[in-house]
Design a protein around this motif. Structure first.
Motif, PDB file in Angstrom:
ATOM      1  N   ASP A  39       0.817  -1.206   0.000  1.00  0.00           N
ATOM      2  CA  ASP A  39       0.000   0.000   0.000  1.00  0.00           C
ATOM      3  C   ASP A  39       0.856   1.263   0.000  1.00  0.00           C
ATOM      4  O   ASP A  39       0.398   2.335   0.372  1.00  0.00           O
ATOM      5  CB  ASP A  39      -0.969   0.008   1.186  1.00  0.00           C
ATOM      6  CG  ASP A  39      -0.249  -0.087   2.525  1.00  0.00           C
ATOM      7  OD1 ASP A  39       0.993  -0.050   2.531  1.00  0.00           O
ATOM      8  OD2 ASP A  39      -0.930  -0.198   3.557  1.00  0.00           O
ATOM      9  N   SER A  40       2.104   1.117  -0.437  1.00  0.00           N
ATOM     10  CA  SER A  40       2.946   2.300  -0.612  1.00  0.00           C
ATOM     11  C   SER A  40       2.501   3.037  -1.873  1.00  0.00           C
ATOM     12  O   SER A  40       1.802   2.471  -2.727  1.00  0.00           O
ATOM     13  CB  SER A  40       4.409   1.889  -0.761  1.00  0.00           C
ATOM     14  OG  SER A  40       4.611   1.219  -1.995  1.00  0.00           O
ATOM     15  N   PRO A  41       2.870   4.300  -2.031  1.00  0.00           N
ATOM     16  CA  PRO A  41       2.523   5.007  -3.269  1.00  0.00           C
ATOM     17  C   PRO A  41       2.993   4.276  -4.523  1.00  0.00           C
ATOM     18  O   PRO A  41       2.284   4.226  -5.528  1.00  0.00           O
ATOM     19  CB  PRO A  41       3.217   6.362  -3.103  1.00  0.00           C
ATOM     20  CG  PRO A  41       3.264   6.578  -1.623  1.00  0.00           C
ATOM     21  CD  PRO A  41       3.491   5.210  -1.041  1.00  0.00           C
ATOM     22  N   VAL A  42       4.201   3.680  -4.450  1.00  0.00           N
ATOM     23  CA  VAL A  42       4.702   2.929  -5.604  1.00  0.00           C
ATOM     24  C   VAL A  42       3.847   1.693  -5.841  1.00  0.00           C
ATOM     25  O   VAL A  42       3.482   1.364  -6.984  1.00  0.00           O
ATOM     26  CB  VAL A  42       6.181   2.538  -5.388  1.00  0.00           C
ATOM     27  CG1 VAL A  42       6.647   1.598  -6.504  1.00  0.00           C
ATOM     28  CG2 VAL A  42       7.060   3.780  -5.357  1.00  0.00           C
ATOM     29  N   MET A  66      -2.390   0.147 -10.169  1.00  0.00           N
ATOM     30  CA  MET A  66      -3.137   0.871 -11.199  1.00  0.00           C
ATOM     31  C   MET A  66      -2.692   0.457 -12.597  1.00  0.00           C
ATOM     32  O   MET A  66      -3.520   0.280 -13.499  1.00  0.00           O
ATOM     33  CB  MET A  66      -2.942   2.378 -11.025  1.00  0.00           C
ATOM     34  CG  MET A  66      -3.658   2.977  -9.841  1.00  0.00           C
ATOM     35  SD  MET A  66      -3.394   4.771  -9.718  1.00  0.00           S
ATOM     36  CE  MET A  66      -4.262   5.345 -11.177  1.00  0.00           C
ATOM     37  N   GLY A  67      -1.385   0.312 -12.764  1.00  0.00           N
ATOM     38  CA  GLY A  67      -0.876  -0.111 -14.061  1.00  0.00           C
ATOM     39  C   GLY A  67      -1.366  -1.496 -14.442  1.00  0.00           C
ATOM     40  O   GLY A  67      -1.779  -1.732 -15.587  1.00  0.00           O
ATOM     41  N   LEU A  68      -1.338  -2.420 -13.482  1.00  0.00           N
ATOM     42  CA  LEU A  68      -1.834  -3.773 -13.737  1.00  0.00           C
ATOM     43  C   LEU A  68      -3.339  -3.759 -14.014  1.00  0.00           C
ATOM     44  O   LEU A  68      -3.832  -4.514 -14.856  1.00  0.00           O
ATOM     45  CB  LEU A  68      -1.524  -4.683 -12.554  1.00  0.00           C
ATOM     46  CG  LEU A  68      -0.048  -5.018 -12.330  1.00  0.00           C
ATOM     47  CD1 LEU A  68       0.141  -5.761 -11.013  1.00  0.00           C
ATOM     48  CD2 LEU A  68       0.487  -5.867 -13.486  1.00  0.00           C
ATOM     49  N   ALA A  69      -4.070  -2.898 -13.303  1.00  0.00           N
ATOM     50  CA  ALA A  69      -5.506  -2.801 -13.539  1.00  0.00           C
ATOM     51  C   ALA A  69      -5.800  -2.308 -14.946  1.00  0.00           C
ATOM     52  O   ALA A  69      -6.726  -2.788 -15.606  1.00  0.00           O
ATOM     53  CB  ALA A  69      -6.131  -1.859 -12.508  1.00  0.00           C
TER      54      ALA A  69
END
Length: 387
Positions: A70-73, A79-82
């Motif tokens: 749950d870090s920003p990275v 999000m990228g995987l989604a």
């Protein structure tokens, strides 16, 4: 038949979408395509896809993209995987329309993929403001990638139009979460202990506290303040639900796990209650406290007080049953004391929920099925002077 895809990535979101999904699934004019991913696929958050399966809805896409970080990275990578998952799912299913609700980062990824694929998006709960969260930017971004808009209040409808959306495509039908309060047969108070496997022998308080994503520690210190205040009410039991999979969410989970260990008989801490148990518990609780949108949207329908803490929901409309306070111990204590007072509880009985009376889903589904989709993908920005 119109192929309508509905995406759900969290337990709360699914509860709000339930009657829309059910109506679409039962319609002879719709081929429902249910996309399920995010927290639903995570054992850490209750593996709630099983609830969707138990409800009998056909899941055409199972989207694995939520990293155990749950870090920003970590959130950015999820999000990228989604986005990748969504692009592939849309290519396989070729929906005519995609339905999204709210302001989660997963939903923005779905909207982005739909935009690139030229698939129209219908967005529910746009136009709202939550100043303490990245969701504020996410929500308005989804609005600009959407083509049909279902706002929950007249003010939110006006804000969507202010963002340049065509007036005839923006509807105020109220909040679909109210529909479950009207339509579900809620569990009776004396049946709740067996339903939740926890003995309710005292008045109880419901607690849901999510990360505040624009604060460096996710508001961990604010959660500790809240728990310290709740320690001052030993004659009340606590029903606490897990926070969402937001930035720094696991910090809050660690705090809650430790608190539960120290208060075994007084505290029920659960990953997910599901819509029926959650609303049933809400109906009979003394107060809802924390920073969840449900305290502002659903709780007022029960005439139950809400103590809304901090900036997570700042800017969102709250009815007269909602008491807003800052995160300090003194201010939380003062708000909770007022919420539990006989005078305020009596006042709550005469209030009206600003989010509607429970007929939202039917009206939304009617538009999803019947609104003409030809040429809808081509959007023109409407300046305020042109409206």
């Amino acid at each position: 038949m119109r192929k309508i895809a509905v995406f759900t990535g969290t337990r709360a979101e699914y509860g709000l979408l339930y009657w829309i999904i059910k109506s679409l699934n039962e319609s002879v004019n719709v081929d429902l395509q249910l996309f399920v991913g995010g927290m639903h696929m995570s054992p850490e958050f209750g593996y709630t896809i099983e609830q969707i399966e138990a409800d009998g809805f056909p899941i055409v896409e199972r989207m694995e993209f939520l990293l155990s970080s749950d870090s920003p990275v970590g959130i950015s990578k999820s999000m990228g995987l989604a986005l990748i998952n969504a692009a592939e799912a849309i290519e396989r299913q070729k929906p005519d329309l995609i339905v999204l609700l709210g302001d989660r980062f997963e939903s923005m990824a779905i909207a982005q993929a739909a935009m690139i694929a030229c698939v129209p998006v219908a967005h529910i709960h746009g136009g709202e403001t939550t100043e303490g969260l990245i969701d504020e930017a996410v929500r308005h971004s989804i609005t600009k990638m959407s083509h049909l808009h279902f706002a929950a209040t007249e003010q939110y409808k006006r804000r969507i139009i202010q963002l340049g959306e065509k007036t005839e495509r923006v509807f105020n039908f109220g909040a679909p979460g109210i529909d479950s309060i009207v339509k579900l047969k809620l569990i009776e108070l004396d049946e709740l202990p067996s339903a939740i496997n926890f003995e309710l022998n005292k008045p109880y308080i419901m607690v849901t506290y999510h990360p505040v994503t624009l604060e460096s520690d996710g508001a961990s210190s604010s959660l500790i303040n809240l728990l310290n205040v709740l320690d001052e009410y030993p004659d009340h039991q606590l029903i606490i639900t897990y926070p969402n999979a937001d930035t720094n969410g696991r910090k809050l989970i660690k705090i809650l796990d430790e608190y539960k260990t120290l208060n075994q008989s007084r505290v029920l801490l659960v990953q997910s209650l599901g819509q029926l148990r959650y609303l049933s518990l809400m109906k009979y609780c003394e107060v809802v406290i924390g920073n969840s949108s449900s305290g502002l949207i659903e709780t007022p329908s029960f005439k139950v007080p809400t103590v809304n803490i901090g900036n997570r929901q700042k800017g969102r409309i709250g009815g007269d049953t909602v008491l807003n306070c800052d995160e300090s111990v003194d201010l939380i204590r003062g708000a909770l004391e007022k919420a539990l007072s006989k005078k305020f509880k009596l006042f709550c009985q005469s209030t009206i929920n600003p989010y509607g009376q429970g007929d939202s889903s039917t009206r939304i589904v009617e538009q999803l099925i019947n609104y003409p989709l030809n040429k809808i993908i081509n959007k023109k920005f409407n300046d305020l002077e042109d409206i």
